[in-house]
Design a protein around this motif. Structure first.
Motif, PDB file in Angstrom:
ATOM      1  N   UNK A  78       0.542  -1.384   0.081  1.00  0.00           N
ATOM      2  CA  UNK A  78      -0.372   0.304   0.029  1.00  0.00           C
ATOM      3  C   UNK A  78       0.268   1.165   0.328  1.00  0.00           C
ATOM      4  N   UNK A  79       0.210   1.939  -0.730  1.00  0.00           N
ATOM      5  CA  UNK A  79       1.236   3.516  -1.385  1.00  0.00           C
ATOM      6  C   UNK A  79       0.512   4.651  -0.833  1.00  0.00           C
ATOM      7  N   UNK A  80       0.982   5.820  -1.324  1.00  0.00           N
ATOM      8  CA  UNK A  80      -0.068   7.213  -1.698  1.00  0.00           C
ATOM      9  C   UNK A  80       0.635   7.779  -2.664  1.00  0.00           C
ATOM     10  N   UNK A  81      -0.469   7.731  -3.452  1.00  0.00           N
ATOM     11  CA  UNK A  81       0.320   8.822  -4.672  1.00  0.00           C
ATOM     12  C   UNK A  81       0.019  10.258  -4.770  1.00  0.00           C
ATOM     13  N   UNK A  82       0.228  11.162  -4.700  1.00  0.00           N
ATOM     14  CA  UNK A  82      -0.106  11.918  -4.703  1.00  0.00           C
ATOM     15  C   UNK A  82      -1.438  12.459  -3.576  1.00  0.00           C
ATOM     16  N   UNK A  83      -0.808  11.821  -2.443  1.00  0.00           N
ATOM     17  CA  UNK A  83      -2.224  11.632  -1.090  1.00  0.00           C
ATOM     18  C   UNK A  83      -3.339  10.921  -1.115  1.00  0.00           C
ATOM     19  N   UNK A  84      -2.955  10.381  -2.453  1.00  0.00           N
ATOM     20  CA  UNK A  84      -4.393   9.325  -2.504  1.00  0.00           C
ATOM     21  C   UNK A  84      -3.985   7.730  -2.566  1.00  0.00           C
ATOM     22  N   UNK A  85      -4.260   6.419  -1.710  1.00  0.00           N
ATOM     23  CA  UNK A  85      -4.794   5.659  -1.489  1.00  0.00           C
ATOM     24  C   UNK A  85      -4.219   4.664  -2.541  1.00  0.00           C
ATOM     25  N   UNK A  86      -3.287   4.153  -2.710  1.00  0.00           N
ATOM     26  CA  UNK A  86      -2.674   3.115  -3.754  1.00  0.00           C
ATOM     27  C   UNK A  86      -2.245   2.055  -3.452  1.00  0.00           C
ATOM     28  N   UNK A  87      -2.674   0.815  -4.224  1.00  0.00           N
ATOM     29  CA  UNK A  87      -2.498  -0.168  -4.531  1.00  0.00           C
ATOM     30  C   UNK A  87      -0.724  -0.983  -5.231  1.00  0.00           C
ATOM     31  N   UNK A  88       0.208  -1.620  -5.122  1.00  0.00           N
ATOM     32  CA  UNK A  88       1.133  -1.250  -5.633  1.00  0.00           C
ATOM     33  C   UNK A  88       1.652  -2.528  -5.907  1.00  0.00           C
ATOM     34  N   UNK A  89       1.863  -2.986  -7.171  1.00  0.00           N
ATOM     35  CA  UNK A  89       2.121  -4.277  -7.168  1.00  0.00           C
ATOM     36  C   UNK A  89       3.689  -4.351  -7.760  1.00  0.00           C
ATOM     37  N   UNK A  90       4.850  -5.425  -6.875  1.00  0.00           N
ATOM     38  CA  UNK A  90       5.542  -4.957  -7.597  1.00  0.00           C
ATOM     39  C   UNK A  90       6.435  -6.517  -8.155  1.00  0.00           C
ATOM     40  N   UNK A  91       6.824  -6.693  -9.175  1.00  0.00           N
ATOM     41  CA  UNK A  91       7.043  -7.409  -9.883  1.00  0.00           C
ATOM     42  C   UNK A  91       8.865  -7.295 -10.352  1.00  0.00           C
ATOM     43  N   UNK A  92       9.588  -8.540 -10.394  1.00  0.00           N
ATOM     44  CA  UNK A  92      10.817  -8.933 -10.478  1.00  0.00           C
ATOM     45  C   UNK A  92      10.844  -9.903 -11.544  1.00  0.00           C
ATOM     46  N   UNK A  93      11.660  -9.556 -12.877  1.00  0.00           N
ATOM     47  CA  UNK A  93      11.536 -10.672 -13.487  1.00  0.00           C
ATOM     48  C   UNK A  93      12.488 -12.155 -13.397  1.00  0.00           C
ATOM     49  N   UNK A  94      12.690 -12.591 -14.287  1.00  0.00           N
ATOM     50  CA  UNK A  94      13.084 -14.238 -14.310  1.00  0.00           C
ATOM     51  C   UNK A  94      15.365 -13.337 -14.638  1.00  0.00           C
ATOM     52  N   UNK A  95      14.612 -12.714 -15.797  1.00  0.00           N
ATOM     53  CA  UNK A  95      16.182 -12.181 -15.778  1.00  0.00           C
ATOM     54  C   UNK A  95      16.462 -10.348 -15.380  1.00  0.00           C
ATOM     55  N   UNK A  96      16.408 -10.020 -14.811  1.00  0.00           N
ATOM     56  CA  UNK A  96      16.605  -8.917 -13.655  1.00  0.00           C
ATOM     57  C   UNK A  96      15.313  -7.844 -13.792  1.00  0.00           C
ATOM     58  N   UNK A  97      14.271  -7.727 -14.697  1.00  0.00           N
ATOM     59  CA  UNK A  97      13.126  -6.599 -14.954  1.00  0.00           C
ATOM     60  C   UNK A  97      12.177  -6.566 -14.125  1.00  0.00           C
ATOM     61  N   UNK A  98      12.626  -4.475 -13.584  1.00  0.00           N
ATOM     62  CA  UNK A  98      11.637  -4.622 -12.602  1.00  0.00           C
ATOM     63  C   UNK A  98       9.865  -4.103 -13.483  1.00  0.00           C
TER      64      UNK A  98
END
Length: 217
Positions: free
Chosen positions: A153-173
């Motif tokens: 859970x994060x904030x984007x300019x004060x709004x509640x935001x859901x952040x999906x964080x992914x790391x791929x097998x070859x190291x890309x975010x």
């Protein structure tokens, strides 16, 4: 009852950066099948729970510098600031989303908008940012190129935001912020290397807005 993504306050990048150790940085000339930012219109919320980390981290935001940035975006998707030398980009399967990329073509920001008439809730769902985040998570989970995925859970300019964080097998975010303003759900995604992600994180969270001239408005 279907489980929803467990999205708790987590340390920024925590588990993903640990997982990336030893992978090295990906060269710009290589290509990666990045996850799509489109949420399926027919799949219900995933039945699995996204792992999160609980290590404490300050949720305070540092003032972001807008020096050497420019404002990009579109009326329907919203606007955000990116480095001044980035250029407009269009993925082959990009659909209606709006994209800008670094000159290497590897680091990319994607802006998207979701409306209720196109993404109708199914049984067990309620329209909003959490619904879209769950659908995106369910889609990403099926991608065989993904090494690790977690929610926050994060904030984007004060709004509640859901952040999906992914790391791929070859190291890309691949990070996607999902948040709601009025009756529309918006997403801003970054894909690329760790160094650029660290620079873009605060820009995304502090400059997104519907005003084409004023960051954060």
């Amino acid at each position: 009852m279907k489980n929803k993504i467990l999205l708790g306050s987590v340390t920024l990048l925590s588990a993903l950066m640990v997982a990336a150790c030893g992978n090295g940085e990906k060269k710009a000339t290589e290509t990666t099948a990045a996850p799509t930012t489109e949420a399926t219109t027919t799949t219900a919320a995933p039945t699995t729970t996204a792992p999160t980390t609980t290590a404490g981290a300050s949720s305070e935001t540092a003032e972001v510098s807008l020096e050497d940035t420019k404002r990009i975006g579109r009326e329907d998707t919203g606007y955000v600031n990116v480095p001044k030398d980035w250029v407009e980009f269009k993925a082959a399967n990009g659909g209606d989303q709006y994209q800008y990329a670094a000159l290497d073509g590897y680091n990319i920001v994607t802006l998207n908008v979701f409306t209720k008439d196109k993404y109708q809730p199914v049984e067990g769902e309620t329209w909003g940012a959490e619904m879209i985040a769950n659908r995106l998570y369910g889609t990403y989970q099926k991608n065989p190129s993904i090494e690790k995925i977690q929610g926050a859970k994060r904030k984007v300019v004060g709004m509640d935001a859901f952040l999906v964080q992914i790391l791929t097998k070859d190291g890309k975010y691949f990070f996607t912020w999902v948040f709601q303003k009025d009756d529309k759900v918006y997403s801003t995604s970054f894909e690329g290397n760790k160094e650029t992600l660290l620079k873009m994180f605060d820009l995304i969270e502090q400059t997104w807005g519907l005003d084409p001239k004023t960051p954060g408005k």
